[in-house]
Design a protein around this motif. Structure first.
Motif, PDB file in Angstrom:
ATOM      1  N   SER A   1      19.519  -8.303  17.786  1.00  0.00           N
ATOM      2  CA  SER A   1      20.150  -8.692  19.051  1.00  0.00           C
ATOM      3  C   SER A   1      21.666  -8.624  19.006  1.00  0.00           C
ATOM      4  O   SER A   1      22.329  -9.114  19.920  1.00  0.00           O
TER       5      SER A   1
ATOM      6  N   THR B   1      18.495  -1.377  20.459  1.00  0.00           N
ATOM      7  CA  THR B   1      17.386  -2.229  20.042  1.00  0.00           C
ATOM      8  C   THR B   1      17.090  -3.352  21.033  1.00  0.00           C
ATOM      9  O   THR B   1      16.067  -4.003  20.929  1.00  0.00           O
ATOM     10  N   TRP B   2      17.992  -3.589  21.988  1.00  0.00           N
ATOM     11  CA  TRP B   2      17.725  -4.627  22.993  1.00  0.00           C
ATOM     12  C   TRP B   2      18.434  -4.290  24.292  1.00  0.00           C
ATOM     13  O   TRP B   2      19.404  -3.534  24.302  1.00  0.00           O
TER      14      TRP B   2
ATOM     15  N   LEU C   1      14.529  -7.481  26.412  1.00  0.00           N
ATOM     16  CA  LEU C   1      13.517  -6.592  25.822  1.00  0.00           C
ATOM     17  C   LEU C   1      14.056  -6.045  24.508  1.00  0.00           C
ATOM     18  O   LEU C   1      15.206  -5.603  24.430  1.00  0.00           O
ATOM     19  N   PHE C   2      13.209  -6.063  23.473  1.00  0.00           N
ATOM     20  CA  PHE C   2      13.549  -5.509  22.164  1.00  0.00           C
ATOM     21  C   PHE C   2      12.614  -4.337  21.873  1.00  0.00           C
ATOM     22  O   PHE C   2      11.411  -4.414  22.142  1.00  0.00           O
ATOM     23  N   ALA C   3      13.171  -3.283  21.311  1.00  0.00           N
ATOM     24  CA  ALA C   3      12.358  -2.129  20.922  1.00  0.00           C
ATOM     25  C   ALA C   3      12.997  -1.485  19.696  1.00  0.00           C
ATOM     26  O   ALA C   3      14.212  -1.295  19.647  1.00  0.00           O
ATOM     27  N   TYR C   4      12.161  -1.151  18.724  1.00  0.00           N
ATOM     28  CA  TYR C   4      12.691  -0.546  17.494  1.00  0.00           C
ATOM     29  C   TYR C   4      11.587   0.255  16.805  1.00  0.00           C
ATOM     30  O   TYR C   4      10.398  -0.054  16.944  1.00  0.00           O
TER      31      TYR C   4
ATOM     32  N   ALA D   1      15.463   0.685  23.546  1.00  0.00           N
ATOM     33  CA  ALA D   1      15.504  -0.397  24.534  1.00  0.00           C
ATOM     34  C   ALA D   1      16.025   0.121  25.870  1.00  0.00           C
ATOM     35  O   ALA D   1      15.532  -0.268  26.934  1.00  0.00           O
TER      36      ALA D   1
ATOM     37  N   ILE E   1       7.618  -3.139  20.431  1.00  0.00           N
ATOM     38  CA  ILE E   1       8.299  -3.694  21.604  1.00  0.00           C
ATOM     39  C   ILE E   1       7.876  -5.141  21.773  1.00  0.00           C
ATOM     40  O   ILE E   1       6.685  -5.460  21.676  1.00  0.00           O
TER      41      ILE E   1
END
Length: 682
Positions: free
Chosen positions: A315, A323-324, A337-340, A352, A395
């Motif tokens: 974050s 990533t967010w 929202l987080f995605a990696y 993200a 996610i």
């Protein structure tokens, strides 16, 4: 959330990502509100007060905060004075205006306002400040032990701050702020002096010293190098005083040392402090099964610190869009929202940003469209998925309701990298599953034709949760679709997505049809339908969303552009074109509020046969005029073109089976047919 964070920590550690293991009580200073630096002299007096530079990130400074409201070297204090009446409040507002305009404040006016106010530091506030100046400093000193010379500035700051108490700090602040008002144009000074209303608004003070080189220190007290050393000492102190008790292993089969301690929190964008997990015994409902606090899910200190560190890494402000991403403006609650990817590439993809929407598009007008981001993400994911079929994209979404201290995981998903690539490609193909539709809008006060846009998933939810009333002139938020639905439309397939897309079409017809009717008529008239700046992007998104929903149901434009519903929509649109030319020549430019086809669109969406029957009668006078219209102007050729197109459509419609009642997909096709424009109509 613990499972998501455990997976995240493992992925980062496997990828060789190094993140600082910050002590849970050594927290970032919050960004919101007013902050001022207080520079202490050798006798504990205030040498100066200064606001941070505009580009300074206050979150780079950390404070020790074991108990809420008891922290150092930064803590919150109330404004010094409380305004008692509206007249004094008006005087304060006038003083603020004077400062903004660069006018010096007359001391007599400022003193008059002060005389009409009461001290805002009551016994509770004084007690809180005293705890920060005594207990918080004592807790830090206990953990740091002997301080090396290069970091001695922090020790000097402790000694000077301990010479103060709350009453003395109040008086020193008062003197400094009043003095600043005479030669400073920053209106924040007046907010520090006077509390207006009953908001109880506070401002943040950060203690600092300026003469750190004179005492032989290598850095000032709040320098990152000093804080990293302090953090190491704090963690070492905690580990030496930590015990595992009667438990050998925690819930993740790791060391149970420190499992009884309170789980740490992470200060995050938009959400504020987020506790990794809370099952407080103070909530009666948590006692139902007799497992509360740490007993409900024991986690050792090493695992919890990995989780905390990984969430802070994910974050971090520098990874926004990668990533967010903050979705709050497009959904109902504060939402991140987080995605990696599970395998970290050399260059982090904007995963993200692909899932969400970029609000600051003006900063990168060509690079923040869905297609541009999808292209960059696809290129990166293909690089890491080659030879690694098990590489995943993970996610999860955190959300917090207004007034609720709890943060919840509302979405948790995982997909292969290859699936994510194909989903992004199909999404773009679906959004382009529309005929030639352009919307007339202003750009730099000049009306131009604009192409429809490929929406981000959260923009679809934004559109679906907006209802247009009063003939498309007023927008209001409605409920019905969530961020989970947005991700399903992007990443899932099958019957469930088909049903979701049909529900989306139904929502657009119910809530947005009159907006699309209005836009269609204004486009026919070569005018711009005026919309609020906040919502005008929806006009460029809604046709693409309809195309995508049809695509999700296996209906592509190569087929639906010859469907009965689409032909009816095109017929009514051409009737508008013909009616407009009639009004320009026969009625001397007097155009009615609704053109003939536009007026019948609501009827056509329900019973297209009835609408065709009605238009066949209403179009007769315009048709008769068009048959006799002649001359050498461009409009003559255009009118003849409209007649030709209407004849062609009539023949096609005659050969089709017009439905008596439209289905959801019929309505979507008819709306697209009505909005479609021929090149000669633009």
């Amino acid at each position: 959330m613990l499972n998501e964070l455990r997976d995240l920590a493992r992925c980062l550690l496997t990828s060789g990502v190094e993140f600082t293991d910050w002590h849970p009580n050594f927290k970032k200073c919050p960004k919101s509100g007013i902050t001022c630096f207080i520079y202490l002299n050798e006798v504990g007096g205030i040498e100066d007060i200064a606001s941070p530079e505009p580009d300074f990130d206050i979150t780079t400074i950390r404070k020790w905060e074991k108990a809420n409201g008891c922290s150092f070297p930064a803590f919150n204090v109330p404004s010094l004075y409380k305004i008692q009446n509206d007249e004094t409040a008006s005087e304060v507002n006038q003083l603020k205006k004077d400062l903004r305009r660069g006018r010096p404040l007359a001391p007599e006016n400022l003193n008059k306002v002060v005389e009409n106010c009461l001290s805002n530091w009551n016994s509770t506030a004084l007690s809180s400040v005293n705890r920060c100046l005594t207990r918080a400093i004592s807790e830090i000193e206990e953990q740091l032990g002997s301080i090396p010379a290069e970091y001695s500035s922090i020790n000097k700051l402790f000694q000077r701050a301990k010479r103060l108490n709350a009453e003395a700090l109040y008086q020193l602040l008062n003197n400094q702020l009043l003095e600043k008002c005479n030669h400073n144009s920053n209106p924040d000074i007046l907010d520090m002096l006077f509390q207006t209303g009953n908001t109880g608004k506070k401002f943040q003070v950060v203690f600092e010293i300026r003469d750190w080189t004179a005492i032989g220190s290598s850095y000032p007290p709040n320098n990152p190098n000093v804080q990293r050393w302090m953090n190491g000492r704090m963690i070492h102190f905690s580990s030496e005083n930590r015990t595992s008790g009667t438990m050998d292993k925690d819930a993740f089969n790791g060391s149970s040392d420190g499992w009884k301690e309170k789980l740490p929190s992470v200060r995050m964008p938009r959400l504020g402090n987020v506790i990794l997990r809370a099952m407080s015994s103070e909530s009666p409902c948590q006692n139902r099964y007799g497992m509360v606090d740490a007993f409900s899910f024991p986690i050792g200190s090493s695992v919890r610190q990995e989780m905390k560190g990984s969430l802070e890494w994910l974050s971090d402000e520098t990874r926004k869009r990668k990533t967010w991403i903050d979705l709050t403006r497009k959904v109902e609650n504060s939402t991140i929202l987080f995605a990696y990817p599970t395998q970290k590439p050399e260059r982090e993809p904007e995963l993200a940003g692909l899932m969400g929407v970029i609000e600051d598009a003006a900063a990168d007008s060509d690079g923040t469209t869905f297609s541009a981001i999808a292209s960059r993400v696809t290129q990166t994911l293909r690089g890491i998925s080659a030879g690694a079929a098990d590489n995943e994209v993970r996610i999860f979404v955190l959300s917090k309701r207004p007034g609720d201290a709890r943060t919840k995981v509302i979405v948790s998903r995982r997909y292969t990298a290859e699936h994510t690539i194909k989903s992004a490609e199909q999404w773009q193909a679906g959004c382009r599953n529309i005929p030639n539709i352009k919307i007339r809008q202003f750009e730099d006060k000049t009306p131009i034709w604009k192409e429809c846009l490929v929406p981000f998933p959260t923009e679809i939810i934004w559109c679906l949760n907006t209802a247009w009333r009063r003939q498309g002139t007023y927008a209001e938020r409605v409920h019905g679709f969530s961020i989970n639905d947005a991700l399903s439309l992007l990443l899932d397939h099958g019957n469930e997505v088909s049903r979701l897309s049909l529900r989306a079409i139904d929502s657009i017809v119910r809530n947005c049809a009159f907006l699309l009717f209005a836009i269609g008529q204004e486009n026919t008239c070569f005018s711009v339908f005026k919309m609020s700046k906040k919502y005008e992007k929806q006009a460029l998104l809604l046709p693409s969303i309809l195309g995508l929903m049809l695509y999700k149901n296996g209906i592509q434009k190569g087929g639906f552009m010859s469907s009965p519903a689409y032909l009816v929509g095109r017929f009514l649109s051409l009737a508008d074109d013909l009616h407009l030319k009639y009004c320009q020549y026969v009625r001397k430019g007097s155009i009615p509020p609704q053109l003939v086809g536009n007026a019948l669109m609501p009827t056509a969406l329900e019973t297209p046969v009835k609408a065709l029957s009605m238009i066949s009668n209403r179009i007769l006078p315009y048709w008769a005029w068009a048959e006799t219209f002649f001359g050498d102007g461009q409009d003559v050729g255009l009118v003849k073109y409209f007649i030709f197109q209407i004849r062609e459509l009539s023949s096609q419609i005659k050969e089709t089976d017009i439905p008596k009642i439209c289905t959801d997909t019929d309505k979507a096709q008819m709306l697209l047919g009505y909005l479609a424009r021929s090149e000669k109509s633009e």
